[in-house]
Scaffold this motif. Structure first.
Motif, mmCIF file in Angstrom:
data_model
loop_
_atom_site.group_PDB
_atom_site.id
_atom_site.type_symbol
_atom_site.label_atom_id
_atom_site.label_comp_id
_atom_site.label_asym_id
_atom_site.label_seq_id
_atom_site.Cartn_x
_atom_site.Cartn_y
_atom_site.Cartn_z
ATOM 1 N N ILE A 56 -52.959 32.404 -10.207
ATOM 2 C CA ILE A 56 -54.135 33.113 -10.746
ATOM 3 C C ILE A 56 -55.446 32.466 -10.295
ATOM 4 N N THR A 57 -55.402 31.208 -9.877
ATOM 5 C CA THR A 57 -56.621 30.503 -9.470
ATOM 6 C C THR A 57 -56.848 30.483 -7.968
ATOM 7 N N GLU A 58 -56.004 31.170 -7.195
ATOM 8 C CA GLU A 58 -56.123 31.060 -5.738
ATOM 9 C C GLU A 58 -57.384 31.705 -5.174
ATOM 10 N N ASN A 59 -58.042 32.618 -5.882
ATOM 11 C CA ASN A 59 -59.278 33.238 -5.393
ATOM 12 C C ASN A 59 -60.549 32.559 -5.923
ATOM 13 N N LEU A 60 -60.388 31.513 -6.710
ATOM 14 C CA LEU A 60 -61.559 30.819 -7.256
ATOM 15 C C LEU A 60 -62.227 29.968 -6.190
ATOM 16 N N THR A 61 -63.548 30.012 -6.194
ATOM 17 C CA THR A 61 -64.290 29.040 -5.390
ATOM 18 C C THR A 61 -64.652 27.898 -6.329
ATOM 19 N N THR A 62 -64.794 26.721 -5.798
ATOM 20 C CA THR A 62 -65.140 25.575 -6.631
ATOM 21 C C THR A 62 -66.564 25.761 -7.139
ATOM 22 N N VAL A 63 -66.708 25.732 -8.452
ATOM 23 C CA VAL A 63 -68.002 25.959 -9.078
ATOM 24 C C VAL A 63 -68.089 25.142 -10.371
ATOM 25 N N LEU A 64 -69.299 24.670 -10.667
ATOM 26 C CA LEU A 64 -69.550 23.985 -11.931
ATOM 27 C C LEU A 64 -69.973 25.046 -12.935
ATOM 28 N N MET A 65 -69.172 25.251 -13.971
ATOM 29 C CA MET A 65 -69.370 26.348 -14.911
ATOM 30 C C MET A 65 -69.717 25.814 -16.299
ATOM 31 N N PRO A 66 -70.772 26.347 -16.934
ATOM 32 C CA PRO A 66 -71.061 25.951 -18.315
ATOM 33 C C PRO A 66 -69.901 26.347 -19.229
ATOM 34 N N ALA A 67 -69.495 25.422 -20.093
ATOM 35 C CA ALA A 67 -68.363 25.689 -20.982
ATOM 36 C C ALA A 67 -68.801 25.734 -22.446
ATOM 37 N N ILE A 68 -69.573 24.741 -22.872
ATOM 38 C CA ILE A 68 -69.978 24.647 -24.289
ATOM 39 C C ILE A 68 -71.461 24.309 -24.354
ATOM 40 N N TRP A 69 -72.162 24.971 -25.269
ATOM 41 C CA TRP A 69 -73.578 24.694 -25.516
ATOM 42 C C TRP A 69 -73.726 24.277 -26.970
ATOM 43 N N ILE A 70 -74.360 23.135 -27.201
ATOM 44 C CA ILE A 70 -74.601 22.643 -28.562
ATOM 45 C C ILE A 70 -76.103 22.494 -28.743
ATOM 46 N N ASP A 71 -76.609 23.065 -29.831
ATOM 47 C CA ASP A 71 -78.039 23.008 -30.134
ATOM 48 C C ASP A 71 -78.185 22.570 -31.583
ATOM 49 N N GLU A 72 -78.615 21.325 -31.790
ATOM 50 C CA GLU A 72 -78.817 20.800 -33.134
ATOM 51 C C GLU A 72 -80.305 20.571 -33.348
ATOM 52 N N GLY A 73 -80.758 20.771 -34.555
ATOM 53 C CA GLY A 73 -82.162 20.537 -34.844
ATOM 54 C C GLY A 73 -82.380 20.221 -36.308
ATOM 55 N N ILE A 74 -83.514 19.621 -36.572
ATOM 56 C CA ILE A 74 -83.895 19.289 -37.943
ATOM 57 C C ILE A 74 -85.409 19.399 -38.051
ATOM 58 N N GLN A 75 -85.863 19.817 -39.223
ATOM 59 C CA GLN A 75 -87.295 19.926 -39.470
ATOM 60 C C GLN A 75 -87.537 19.597 -40.928
ATOM 61 N N LEU A 76 -88.555 18.780 -41.199
ATOM 62 C CA LEU A 76 -88.897 18.463 -42.585
ATOM 63 C C LEU A 76 -89.421 19.715 -43.273
ATOM 64 N N ASN A 77 -89.000 19.885 -44.521
ATOM 65 C CA ASN A 77 -89.500 21.040 -45.269
ATOM 66 C C ASN A 77 -90.921 20.760 -45.776
ATOM 67 N N ASP A 78 -91.581 21.789 -46.290
ATOM 68 C CA ASP A 78 -92.977 21.665 -46.732
ATOM 69 C C ASP A 78 -93.132 20.630 -47.842
ATOM 70 N N GLU A 79 -92.140 20.525 -48.710
ATOM 71 C CA GLU A 79 -92.200 19.557 -49.807
ATOM 72 C C GLU A 79 -92.260 18.126 -49.265
ATOM 73 N N MET A 80 -91.445 17.822 -48.266
ATOM 74 C CA MET A 80 -91.434 16.483 -47.686
ATOM 75 C C MET A 80 -92.725 16.209 -46.901
ATOM 76 N N VAL A 81 -93.243 17.218 -46.216
ATOM 77 C CA VAL A 81 -94.494 17.046 -45.470
ATOM 78 C C VAL A 81 -95.640 16.769 -46.445
ATOM 79 N N ASP A 82 -95.696 17.498 -47.550
ATOM 80 C CA ASP A 82 -96.723 17.256 -48.565
ATOM 81 C C ASP A 82 -96.582 15.856 -49.167
#
Length: 131
Positions: A56-82
């Protein structure tokens, strides 16, 4: 694929790396060094290539393919900023005012002391010269 070689990015269609959307970042309050918000973005890639015994892989060309994307973030709420503004930043500003008041007071006191010394030294020189 942000920052990847053109050799890899040209083999995958549809990717549009944007530094504003894909970089890791931290916004820091400049007076206190307190992090206000931040984000960490990571993409894991894998090489796709032909595997000799798997047909099944005989027609594949060698390529670097994205597999997993992770996006983490944090933001202080208004109470903490005050809370930071009231307890920490306002206190630092008040200390800054006291610093300048103490410095000014010290300079004025030093000048008064120098003038007092100069006046009394002149009087004692005049008294010694008269006798």
């Amino acid at each position: 694929m942000l920052g990847a070689s053109n050799e890899y990015t040209s083999t995958v269609r549809g990717l549009k790396p944007d530094a504003k959307k894909h970089q890791t970042y931290v916004d820091v309050q400049q007076l206190t060094g307190t992090p206000l918000q931040g984000g960490k973005r990571v993409q894991f890639n894998m090489f796709l290539k032909t595997i000799n015994r798997i047909t099944i892989t005989e027609n594949l060309t060698t390529v670097l393919m994205p597999a997993i994307w992770i996006d983490e973030g944090i933001q202080l709420n208004d109470e903490m900023v005050d809370f930071l503004k009231q307890k920490l930043i306002n206190s630092l500003r008040l200390l800054d005012i006291f610093y300048w008041m103490a410095l000014t007071g010290g300079i004025v006191t030093g000048m008064i002391g120098f003038i007092y010394y100069a006046v009394h030294r002149r009087k004692s020189v005049k008294e010694h010269s008269l006798t």
